[in-house]
Design a protein around this motif. Structure first.
Motif: not given
Length: 244
Positions: A57-59, A64-65, A70-71, A207-209
């Motif tokens: 995904k674009a930054a 925030k979730h 991911v972190k 979730l970041d995809y």
């Protein structure tokens, strides 16, 4: 009275105050290693050489979730058991239910699975743990696998491998084409089980995809579009929840 003044050089420093120049090469080497590790984690090999198959995904679109999940999974340091990351059951208001769920799943494996099936699940879970470690090194820049993923594979691998193959062993084409659906069903169910025990999916997240569904449980394998390619990728600091 005659005074004699003898010039005295600078007083030597106490041993514990003296610098240790022989440590500087080690410090420089350590800093260089950490810089290289950060560079690899911010530019994983798969994203560097095969970006179209890993559409992040674009930054500016990441919530925030999503960033925190991911972190936590991939960048938060937790205890290790061999190469497996260990997560405790959170002591929240659902703690008794979480412990009960974990005990029930353990009882299912211990009581209901024959010893040959137990051996098969142990072999499958162990093999997958090393496979996942190698894959996440290329995908995330650091190897990662977890105890949660290991016990989930102990429970679910008979359905993934044995039951699925038993029903479709005479239909080879269907076996191949429906296997991704089989894996997606596994990921959705296993995420629910892990979340019931740990309060979140501590084993993996997508979730970041851009092609993730079911709260980051699955990816459908959609290739990156040209519009996504021109947006900055999401990167995560090891020490903060901020996007960079």
């Amino acid at each position: 009275i005659e005074l004699t003044v003898t010039p005295v050089g600078p007083r030597p420093e106490a041993p514990w105050l003296q610098s240790a120049p022989h440590h500087e090469p080690q410090l420089q080497s350590s800093n260089r290693i950490h810089r290289n590790q950060d560079k690899i984690m911010n530019q994983p090999l798969f994203l560097k050489f095969f970006p179209a198959f890993f559409p992040k995904k674009a930054a500016h679109t990441l919530t925030k979730h999503e960033a925190e999940e991911v972190k936590y999974v991939y960048r938060t340091r937790r205890p290790k058991l061999l190469h497996l990351t260990v997560d405790a059951i959170p002591h929240d208001k659902h703690y008794p239910k979480r412990v009960g769920m974990a005990a029930m799943l353990a009882a299912v494996w211990l009581v209901l699975y024959p010893w040959k099936l137990k051996l098969m699940t142990i072999m499958a879970a162990t093999a997958y743990s090393f496979t996942e470690s190698m894959f996440t090194f290329g995908e995330r820049g650091a190897p990662y696998t977890s105890v949660a993923q290991y016990w989930a594979n102990l429970i679910y691998s008979p359905i993934l491998l044995v039951a699925y193959g038993r029903y479709l062993r005479d239909h080879h084409v269907l076996y191949v084409f429906l296997f991704p659906v089989n894996v997606w069903v596994l990921e959705v169910i296993v995420q629910a089980l892990i979340t019931a025990v740990h309060g979140r999916n501590v084993a993996w997240t997508y979730l970041d995809y851009a092609d993730s569904y079911f709260d980051g449980a699955i990816r459908i394998g959609q290739q990156e579009t040209s519009d996504q390619h021109h947006h900055p990728r999401c990167a995560y600091s090891l020490d903060t929840h901020e996007q960079t």
